[in-house]
Motif scaffolding. Sequence first.
Motif, PDB file in Angstrom:
ATOM      1  N   HIS A 107       0.834  -1.208   0.000  1.00  0.00           N
ATOM      2  CA  HIS A 107       0.000   0.000   0.000  1.00  0.00           C
ATOM      3  C   HIS A 107       0.867   1.255   0.000  1.00  0.00           C
ATOM      4  O   HIS A 107       1.929   1.277   0.622  1.00  0.00           O
ATOM      5  CB  HIS A 107      -0.872   0.030   1.258  1.00  0.00           C
ATOM      6  N   PHE A 108       0.353   2.279  -0.658  1.00  0.00           N
ATOM      7  CA  PHE A 108       1.024   3.579  -0.711  1.00  0.00           C
ATOM      8  C   PHE A 108      -0.005   4.658  -0.401  1.00  0.00           C
ATOM      9  O   PHE A 108      -0.971   4.826  -1.142  1.00  0.00           O
ATOM     10  CB  PHE A 108       1.631   3.827  -2.099  1.00  0.00           C
ATOM     11  N   LYS A 109       0.190   5.366   0.696  1.00  0.00           N
ATOM     12  CA  LYS A 109      -0.741   6.433   1.082  1.00  0.00           C
ATOM     13  C   LYS A 109      -0.611   7.620   0.124  1.00  0.00           C
ATOM     14  O   LYS A 109      -1.596   8.237  -0.233  1.00  0.00           O
ATOM     15  CB  LYS A 109      -0.448   6.853   2.527  1.00  0.00           C
ATOM     16  N   HIS A 110       0.624   7.919  -0.269  1.00  0.00           N
ATOM     17  CA  HIS A 110       0.906   9.064  -1.152  1.00  0.00           C
ATOM     18  C   HIS A 110       1.874   8.631  -2.249  1.00  0.00           C
ATOM     19  O   HIS A 110       2.667   7.705  -2.056  1.00  0.00           O
ATOM     20  CB  HIS A 110       1.525  10.214  -0.355  1.00  0.00           C
ATOM     21  N   SER A 111       1.858   9.336  -3.352  1.00  0.00           N
ATOM     22  CA  SER A 111       2.735   8.969  -4.469  1.00  0.00           C
ATOM     23  C   SER A 111       4.211   9.050  -4.093  1.00  0.00           C
ATOM     24  O   SER A 111       5.015   8.247  -4.584  1.00  0.00           O
ATOM     25  CB  SER A 111       2.436   9.824  -5.698  1.00  0.00           C
ATOM     26  N   GLN A 112       4.570   9.963  -3.199  1.00  0.00           N
ATOM     27  CA  GLN A 112       5.982  10.067  -2.801  1.00  0.00           C
ATOM     28  C   GLN A 112       6.445   8.878  -1.959  1.00  0.00           C
ATOM     29  O   GLN A 112       7.637   8.703  -1.732  1.00  0.00           O
ATOM     30  CB  GLN A 112       6.287  11.401  -2.099  1.00  0.00           C
ATOM     31  N   ASP A 113       5.503   8.042  -1.515  1.00  0.00           N
ATOM     32  CA  ASP A 113       5.862   6.824  -0.779  1.00  0.00           C
ATOM     33  C   ASP A 113       6.389   5.721  -1.699  1.00  0.00           C
ATOM     34  O   ASP A 113       6.968   4.746  -1.233  1.00  0.00           O
ATOM     35  CB  ASP A 113       4.657   6.282  -0.001  1.00  0.00           C
ATOM     36  N   ILE A 114       6.170   5.868  -2.993  1.00  0.00           N
ATOM     37  CA  ILE A 114       6.629   4.866  -3.962  1.00  0.00           C
ATOM     38  C   ILE A 114       8.111   5.089  -4.239  1.00  0.00           C
ATOM     39  O   ILE A 114       8.503   6.156  -4.710  1.00  0.00           O
ATOM     40  CB  ILE A 114       5.815   4.946  -5.269  1.00  0.00           C
ATOM     41  N   VAL A 115       8.919   4.089  -3.938  1.00  0.00           N
ATOM     42  CA  VAL A 115      10.354   4.147  -4.236  1.00  0.00           C
ATOM     43  C   VAL A 115      10.554   3.279  -5.485  1.00  0.00           C
ATOM     44  O   VAL A 115      10.539   2.048  -5.404  1.00  0.00           O
ATOM     45  CB  VAL A 115      11.191   3.637  -3.045  1.00  0.00           C
ATOM     46  N   PRO A 116      10.708   3.921  -6.642  1.00  0.00           N
ATOM     47  CA  PRO A 116      10.739   3.170  -7.904  1.00  0.00           C
ATOM     48  C   PRO A 116      11.714   2.003  -7.936  1.00  0.00           C
ATOM     49  O   PRO A 116      11.359   0.923  -8.405  1.00  0.00           O
ATOM     50  CB  PRO A 116      11.094   4.229  -8.942  1.00  0.00           C
ATOM     51  N   ASP A 117      12.935   2.182  -7.456  1.00  0.00           N
ATOM     52  CA  ASP A 117      13.915   1.101  -7.540  1.00  0.00           C
ATOM     53  C   ASP A 117      13.474  -0.129  -6.742  1.00  0.00           C
ATOM     54  O   ASP A 117      13.729  -1.256  -7.159  1.00  0.00           O
ATOM     55  CB  ASP A 117      15.290   1.577  -7.076  1.00  0.00           C
ATOM     56  N   ARG A 118      12.825   0.083  -5.604  1.00  0.00           N
ATOM     57  CA  ARG A 118      12.323  -1.057  -4.817  1.00  0.00           C
ATOM     58  C   ARG A 118      11.144  -1.717  -5.512  1.00  0.00           C
ATOM     59  O   ARG A 118      11.100  -2.932  -5.658  1.00  0.00           O
ATOM     60  CB  ARG A 118      11.888  -0.600  -3.421  1.00  0.00           C
ATOM     61  N   ILE A 119      10.174  -0.921  -5.928  1.00  0.00           N
ATOM     62  CA  ILE A 119       8.954  -1.481  -6.523  1.00  0.00           C
ATOM     63  C   ILE A 119       9.260  -2.162  -7.851  1.00  0.00           C
ATOM     64  O   ILE A 119       8.621  -3.155  -8.209  1.00  0.00           O
ATOM     65  CB  ILE A 119       7.871  -0.394  -6.672  1.00  0.00           C
ATOM     66  N   LYS A 120      10.248  -1.675  -8.575  1.00  0.00           N
ATOM     67  CA  LYS A 120      10.634  -2.338  -9.823  1.00  0.00           C
ATOM     68  C   LYS A 120      11.079  -3.777  -9.567  1.00  0.00           C
ATOM     69  O   LYS A 120      10.840  -4.654 -10.394  1.00  0.00           O
ATOM     70  CB  LYS A 120      11.750  -1.558 -10.528  1.00  0.00           C
ATOM     71  N   LEU A 121      11.704  -4.033  -8.420  1.00  0.00           N
ATOM     72  CA  LEU A 121      12.112  -5.403  -8.097  1.00  0.00           C
ATOM     73  C   LEU A 121      10.890  -6.288  -7.881  1.00  0.00           C
ATOM     74  O   LEU A 121      10.857  -7.438  -8.336  1.00  0.00           O
ATOM     75  CB  LEU A 121      13.020  -5.418  -6.863  1.00  0.00           C
ATOM     76  N   LEU A 122       9.870  -5.772  -7.204  1.00  0.00           N
ATOM     77  CA  LEU A 122       8.622  -6.512  -7.025  1.00  0.00           C
ATOM     78  C   LEU A 122       7.979  -6.795  -8.378  1.00  0.00           C
ATOM     79  O   LEU A 122       7.567  -7.917  -8.662  1.00  0.00           O
ATOM     80  CB  LEU A 122       7.665  -5.706  -6.139  1.00  0.00           C
ATOM     81  N   ILE A 123       7.920  -5.781  -9.220  1.00  0.00           N
ATOM     82  CA  ILE A 123       7.309  -5.926 -10.544  1.00  0.00           C
ATOM     83  C   ILE A 123       8.076  -6.952 -11.372  1.00  0.00           C
ATOM     84  O   ILE A 123       7.486  -7.820 -12.015  1.00  0.00           O
ATOM     85  CB  ILE A 123       7.233  -4.558 -11.254  1.00  0.00           C
ATOM     86  N   ARG A 124       9.394  -6.861 -11.356  1.00  0.00           N
ATOM     87  CA  ARG A 124      10.236  -7.810 -12.105  1.00  0.00           C
ATOM     88  C   ARG A 124       9.961  -9.241 -11.637  1.00  0.00           C
ATOM     89  O   ARG A 124       9.801 -10.143 -12.451  1.00  0.00           O
ATOM     90  CB  ARG A 124      11.714  -7.473 -11.908  1.00  0.00           C
ATOM     91  N   HIS A 125       9.880  -9.422 -10.333  1.00  0.00           N
ATOM     92  CA  HIS A 125       9.601 -10.751  -9.789  1.00  0.00           C
ATOM     93  C   HIS A 125       8.253 -11.255 -10.290  1.00  0.00           C
ATOM     94  O   HIS A 125       8.137 -12.401 -10.728  1.00  0.00           O
ATOM     95  CB  HIS A 125       9.645 -10.686  -8.266  1.00  0.00           C
ATOM     96  N   ALA A 126       7.242 -10.396 -10.260  1.00  0.00           N
ATOM     97  CA  ALA A 126       5.902 -10.819 -10.718  1.00  0.00           C
ATOM     98  C   ALA A 126       5.891 -11.136 -12.203  1.00  0.00           C
ATOM     99  O   ALA A 126       5.330 -12.161 -12.614  1.00  0.00           O
ATOM    100  CB  ALA A 126       4.883  -9.731 -10.406  1.00  0.00           C
ATOM    101  N   LEU A 127       6.508 -10.294 -13.014  1.00  0.00           N
ATOM    102  CA  LEU A 127       6.456 -10.482 -14.471  1.00  0.00           C
ATOM    103  C   LEU A 127       7.284 -11.659 -14.950  1.00  0.00           C
ATOM    104  O   LEU A 127       7.109 -12.116 -16.083  1.00  0.00           O
ATOM    105  CB  LEU A 127       6.889  -9.202 -15.188  1.00  0.00           C
ATOM    106  N   THR A 128       8.205 -12.146 -14.117  1.00  0.00           N
ATOM    107  CA  THR A 128       9.049 -13.283 -14.485  1.00  0.00           C
ATOM    108  C   THR A 128       8.809 -14.473 -13.562  1.00  0.00           C
ATOM    109  O   THR A 128       9.605 -15.414 -13.536  1.00  0.00           O
ATOM    110  CB  THR A 128      10.531 -12.902 -14.449  1.00  0.00           C
ATOM    111  N   TYR A 129       7.728 -14.482 -12.865  1.00  0.00           N
ATOM    112  CA  TYR A 129       7.452 -15.485 -11.827  1.00  0.00           C
ATOM    113  C   TYR A 129       7.522 -16.923 -12.337  1.00  0.00           C
ATOM    114  O   TYR A 129       7.933 -17.815 -11.611  1.00  0.00           O
ATOM    115  CB  TYR A 129       6.078 -15.215 -11.201  1.00  0.00           C
ATOM    116  N   HIS A 130       7.130 -17.163 -13.565  1.00  0.00           N
ATOM    117  CA  HIS A 130       7.097 -18.522 -14.111  1.00  0.00           C
ATOM    118  C   HIS A 130       8.320 -18.883 -14.956  1.00  0.00           C
ATOM    119  O   HIS A 130       8.358 -19.964 -15.538  1.00  0.00           O
ATOM    120  CB  HIS A 130       5.825 -18.735 -14.929  1.00  0.00           C
ATOM    121  N   LEU A 131       9.287 -17.987 -15.021  1.00  0.00           N
ATOM    122  CA  LEU A 131      10.484 -18.293 -15.813  1.00  0.00           C
ATOM    123  C   LEU A 131      11.468 -19.125 -15.020  1.00  0.00           C
ATOM    124  O   LEU A 131      11.564 -19.043 -13.828  1.00  0.00           O
ATOM    125  CB  LEU A 131      11.173 -16.996 -16.278  1.00  0.00           C
TER     126      LEU A 131
END
Length: 131
Positions: A107-131
């Motif tokens: 969860h992110f209360k505000h947009s400034q709470d999003i740390v792109p470099d961290r969230i990109k790792l989560l996204i990468r994990h999800a998008l490659t989960y079955h590889l």
Amino acid sequence: MKPITDPKVQAAYDAFPADARASAIILRDLIFQVAKDIPKVGTLTETLKWGQPSYLTATSKSGTTLRIGATKTGGCAIYAHCATNVISTYADTFPDLDQIEGNRAVHFKHSQDIVPDRIKLLIRHALTYHL
């Protein structure tokens, strides 16, 4: 920023409260950025699941679905399928840095709470989960 081509997806984003919409658009952009950087992911499918903008690796089947939704407490969240370890791995990697909802969302209360470099790792994990 990649334009939203599905009117139903656009309507879902338009229905978000303004603060949640700003965060949601940032998350959407990050999802497309990460997908673009990983050729094996292929083209993402942007659709609605449970009324929320959702991102699927429908062509390559390389990953698990990510969803973006407004939260009841304000702000927005990025969701991964609760039967995966996407959120729990993220939480273990970055303990106490974000508001985690079990094994299903960050969860992110505000947009400034999003740390792109961290969230990109989560996204990468999800998008490659079955590889």
